[in-house]
Design a protein around this motif. Structure first.
Motif, PDB file in Angstrom:
ATOM      1  N   PRO A 409       0.824  -1.223   0.000  1.00 55.19           N
ATOM      2  CA  PRO A 409       0.000   0.000   0.000  1.00 55.19           C
ATOM      3  C   PRO A 409       0.854   1.267   0.000  1.00 55.19           C
ATOM      4  N   LEU A 410       1.969   1.240   0.734  1.00 55.29           N
ATOM      5  CA  LEU A 410       2.860   2.399   0.749  1.00 55.29           C
ATOM      6  C   LEU A 410       3.466   2.646  -0.627  1.00 55.29           C
ATOM      7  N   ILE A 411       3.826   1.556  -1.315  1.00 54.21           N
ATOM      8  CA  ILE A 411       4.408   1.682  -2.654  1.00 54.21           C
ATOM      9  C   ILE A 411       3.406   2.365  -3.587  1.00 54.21           C
ATOM     10  N   TYR A 412       2.144   1.913  -3.530  1.00 52.47           N
ATOM     11  CA  TYR A 412       1.123   2.493  -4.406  1.00 52.47           C
ATOM     12  C   TYR A 412       0.901   3.967  -4.047  1.00 52.47           C
ATOM     13  N   PHE A 413       0.811   4.242  -2.752  1.00 56.96           N
ATOM     14  CA  PHE A 413       0.589   5.614  -2.300  1.00 56.96           C
ATOM     15  C   PHE A 413       1.749   6.501  -2.747  1.00 56.96           C
ATOM     16  N   GLY A 414       2.978   6.029  -2.524  1.00 59.81           N
ATOM     17  CA  GLY A 414       4.163   6.785  -2.931  1.00 59.81           C
ATOM     18  C   GLY A 414       4.199   7.022  -4.422  1.00 59.81           C
ATOM     19  N   SER A 415       3.802   6.019  -5.209  1.00 61.13           N
ATOM     20  CA  SER A 415       3.814   6.168  -6.664  1.00 61.13           C
ATOM     21  C   SER A 415       2.859   7.268  -7.109  1.00 61.13           C
ATOM     22  N   ILE A 416       1.680   7.297  -6.477  1.00 61.30           N
ATOM     23  CA  ILE A 416       0.708   8.338  -6.853  1.00 61.30           C
ATOM     24  C   ILE A 416       1.271   9.721  -6.529  1.00 61.30           C
TER      25      ILE A 416
END
Lengths: 471, 352
Positions: A409-416
């Protein structure tokens, strides 16, 4: 004195970690390290490294190089202590750099704007002057033109005339820090995954269930549930050995009872369509041929009145064809039957591209043999009726990739955040103009040359407008 | 077949190159228009071929999103050229300058030539299961649009370095003229390779020049290559003079270099890295695995991040930044082609 020295040193260390020089140096060093990892085989077995280097060098040299390679972890670059250290430095650089610069930027937004001295204005790299003949409402005209271009305009009365500040998108400078923050979020996600997550695989044979995962490091990880593979199938493109799709029909068993997943007992798992259960994610990754004791050949017999009767037999097991005295048994199997140039039969691969069985019939002591191919209806016709070969069940395993990663979830959030930050900071660059209006003279100053062509173009447009209104 | 239509478009791109050269030398507007026209007609034919290929793929895959022809090395090269030429034409129209049409048509020509000379399949292939995802469209199209933007920044950066170098002994001058010479040699070699082919199977890159079976031809080719480098080195100022006559100044070139990167970098980040990671997460169960393609994408990303930081924080300008832009595109080419040709990995659909 001592204290001053220490403070001086502290400051030096701080400035080192806040510097863009360190960032640029890290870009280069990390890139080179990463590139090395794509060339030298990333395998821990010494043979892999030696084999690679012996392609260009003598055996002796290769052996010596292997020592260096394993000393520096060059055969495991991405997980080596020094590469981790580089990434850590990268993160530290980002953090210190933001702490160093962000407060100043925020403060600058809070400062009340003040008129600049002529000396400061004259030192700006871009200056354009124009003389207008019509001086009525000049201040309004200039500010209106700038406001129409999206600028925010403020005025000051100075001895040299009216000073005008025009700003656009000045807050977009913050986006750089959003970008940097997003990279930290992504690195944090990766860290979380490294410490609290794992990857592994399960190879489940058709008709069996497994309750453990083999991790990438080779450890067995028990599950408190079972996964049953009821069926596995590969679909091929017509007349081709290219697989079109492959899928597993799975059941999750808790204490031997199937669980409902999305309202269904059977989960269909396909490539690119993972499913998750209890924090584990399952991916269809591979498959393979693995005959087992419980494997059975599944046929459909078409009775006279076209009644379909399913017949399942084990290898070499003799079964009576319905309503007759004829016995039949499977005596050979080929997953991919082919015919070579001389007309001989041979098996191409262990993939079930063209499954075929050699069936032996026994009628009144007379034995006959016949190949029945799943994909060729003509071969289903036998002297004793139509017998279709449907599948060999229980001879393939499905390879599942399993993962548990709380960092995703952090990876996705960071990517956005990364995407938003980059788009804002590169497409909405802040713009600033300073204008002096003195009677019929208008002077434009720009404090920066970044994107000079664009600035000049815009200034030309503004000047054209001002002149155009004059006519 | 769609690839024959696309070959005609490729031929037009190659024809545009000498037209642009003649235009620059003679300054006759008519020839300039015909060069642009060659590219425009090429694009129309190319788009037609692209649609044909889409139809051919749709007949196999029966899905609109998954039938966009960008699924193997041939289709991706062709798509890259499509983006590059469209991008260049927009630039030419916006700035009204035809100066670097020559190099753009050379890159387009080399890319189309490579589809013939690398021995890659041009047939429509059914999709393997791993590629059956809606991320394919987003990931691949955005990646190639950003590659095309990087290519344009490379061309502008190369000429920028040449424009601002002081004399023939400076590193900048030698670097830019050598790269120009190598590109001209490569396109000529590609043209001769294609013109002298005996049959489809004998095709190989450099088979008619540096890789010929006759030692005489090989020596001749190497001498030609060195002569090219010398000629460009000796008369490189002519290019500078012509550009000045066409009012293409160093500032404009630097600005285009920057814009190519400012446009390409966010697209590359979102399309190449982020969408790639999401797709890898869905298909393989990991968002990042240090696969060669992933690693080289990260390196590309670092090079362009370097460019932006050098320009905006360090305040670098001039040749230093443009050299980074040139290196950035060379790394991009390696990420795209080199990884598939020399390194093995999971992105094998792009290989041959």
């Amino acid at each position: 004195m001592e204290k001053l020295k220490l403070e001086n040193l502290n400051e030096k260390i701080w400035n080192f970690f806040a510097s863009v020089d360190l960032a640029v140096a890290l870009f280069i060093v990390i890139s080179i390290a990463a590139a090395i990892g794509t060339v030298i085989p990333q395998q821990l077995e010494p043979e892999a490294t030696i084999r690679f280097f012996s392609k260009f060098l003598s055996m002796d040299t290769s052996l010596k190089i292997h020592d260096i390679v394993s000393l520096l972890d060059l055969n495991n670059v991405y997980h080596s202590w020094w590469f981790t250290f580089l990434l850590f430095m990268f993160a530290l650089n980002l953090i210190v750099c933001s702490i160093d610069r962000l407060p100043n930027l925020l403060k600058s937004y809070k400062l009340l704007p003040q008129a600049l001295s002529m000396k400061v204005l004259e030192s700006m790299p871009l200056k354009r002057q124009l003389i207008l003949s019509d001086v009525s409402n000049l201040k309004e005209k200039v500010s209106e033109t700038l406001e129409r271009k999206g600028f925010y305009v403020i005025f000051f009365e100075t001895p040299e005339g009216i000073q005008l500040h025009a700003k656009k998108w000045s807050k977009t400078r913050l986006a750089v820090y959003l970008t940097h923050f997003s990279i930290l979020v992504i690195l944090a996600g990766a860290l979380l995954g490294t410490f609290f997550g794992f990857r592994g695989h399960m190879n489940i044979v058709e008709g069996t269930a497994l309750d453990f995962i083999i991790s990438d490091e080779g450890k067995t990880i028990p599950l408190d549930f079972q996964i049953l593979c009821e069926k596995f199938e590969v679909e091929y493109y017509e007349n081709s050995a290219v697989p079109k799709a492959f899928r597993s029909y799975l059941k999750i068993l808790e204490k031997d009872k199937p669980m409902m997943i999305n309202g269904k007992e059977t989960v269909i798992l396909e490539v690119n369509e993972p499913f998750s259960y209890k924090g584990f994610n399952f991916y269809q990754a591979s498959y393979g041929f693995q005959p087992t004791e419980h494997a059975e050949f599944r046929f459909t017999f078409f009775h006279d009145n076209n009644k379909k009767i399913p017949i399942n037999v084990k290898f070499e097991e003799k079964v009576r064809i319905p309503n007759s005295s004829v016995l039949f048994s499977v005596i050979d199997f080929s997953p991919a039957l082919g015919i070579d140039e001389e007309g001989r039969l041979f098996n191409m691969t262990t993939d079930m591209i063209n499954p075929a069985v050699l069936v032996e019939f026994e009628a009144q002591g007379k034995k006959t043999q016949q190949w029945i191919l799943k994909k060729i209806p003509q071969t289903w016709e036998t002297p004793y009726g139509k017998l279709r070969f449907d599948e060999l069940w229980g001879a393939q395993f499905t390879g599942l990739q399993v993962r548990k990663d709380p960092g995703v979830p952090l990876i996705y959030f960071g990517s956005i955040l990364l995407c938003i930050g980059l788009f804002v900071s590169l497409f909405l660059r802040p713009m600033n103009y300073f204008v002096i209006i003195d009677k019929n003279k208008v002077i434009f100053y720009s404090p920066t040359l970044k994107g000079k062509v664009t600035i000049e173009k815009e200034l030309n447009e503004i000047i054209k407008k001002l002149k155009g209104e004059e006519k | 077949m769609s690839y024959q239509i696309i070959s005609i478009a490729g031929l037009l791109y190659i024809i545009a190159m000498p037209l642009y050269i003649i235009y620059l030398l003679t300054k006759k507007d008519k020839i300039g228009y015909s060069a642009t026209a060659a590219l425009c007609i090429g694009i129309l034919i190319h788009l037609f071929g692209f649609i044909q290929r889409f139809k051919e793929m749709y007949d196999i895959n029966h899905s609109i999103i998954r039938s966009i022809p960008i699924t193997n090395l041939y289709e991706s090269l062709v798509f890259f050229v499509l983006c590059l030429v469209i991008g260049y034409l927009i630039l030419e129209w916006k700035y009204g300058k035809k100066g670097f049409g020559v190099i753009v048509s050379i890159i387009a020509g080399i890319a189309i030539g490579l589809t013939e000379l690398l021995g890659i399949t041009k047939e429509v292939q059914p999709l393997v299961p791993a590629l059956k995802s809606n991320w394919l469209l987003a990931h691949v199209t955005l990646s190639f649009i950003s590659y095309a933007a990087f290519a344009i920044s490379f061309v502008a950066g190369l000429f920028h370095i040449l424009m601002i170098s002081e004399n023939r002994k400076s590193f900048k001058y030698i670097l830019s003229t050598t790269i120009l010479a190598l590109m001209f040699f490569l396109i000529l070699s590609v043209i001769i390779d294609m013109a002298t082919r005996a049959n489809q199977n004998s095709l190989k890159i450099f088979h008619s020049t540096l890789g010929n079976s006759s030692p005489f031809v090989v020596i001749l080719s190497w001498s030609a290559l060195i002569a090219f480098i010398f000629v460009f080195w000796r008369w490189g100022e002519v290019i500078v003079r012509i550009f000045t006559e066409f009012k293409i100044d160093a500032n404009l070139l630097e600005d285009i270099t920057y814009k190519g990167i400012a446009f390409g970098f966010p697209l590359f980040t979102i399309g190449g890295l982020v969408f790639g990671a999401i797709w890898a997460d869905q298909a393989w169960g990991r968002y990042w695995g240090w696969d060669p393609k992933e690693t080289w994408s990260l390196i590309t990303w670092f090079v362009y991040a370097f460019y932006l930081h050098a320009k905006f924080i360090r305040g670098w300008s001039g040749a230093k930044t443009s050299i980074i832009a040139v290196v950035g595109f060379l790394v991009t080419i390696f990420t795209y082609l080199g990884v598939n040709l020399f390194l093995s990995g999971l992105h094998s659909y792009g290989s041959m």
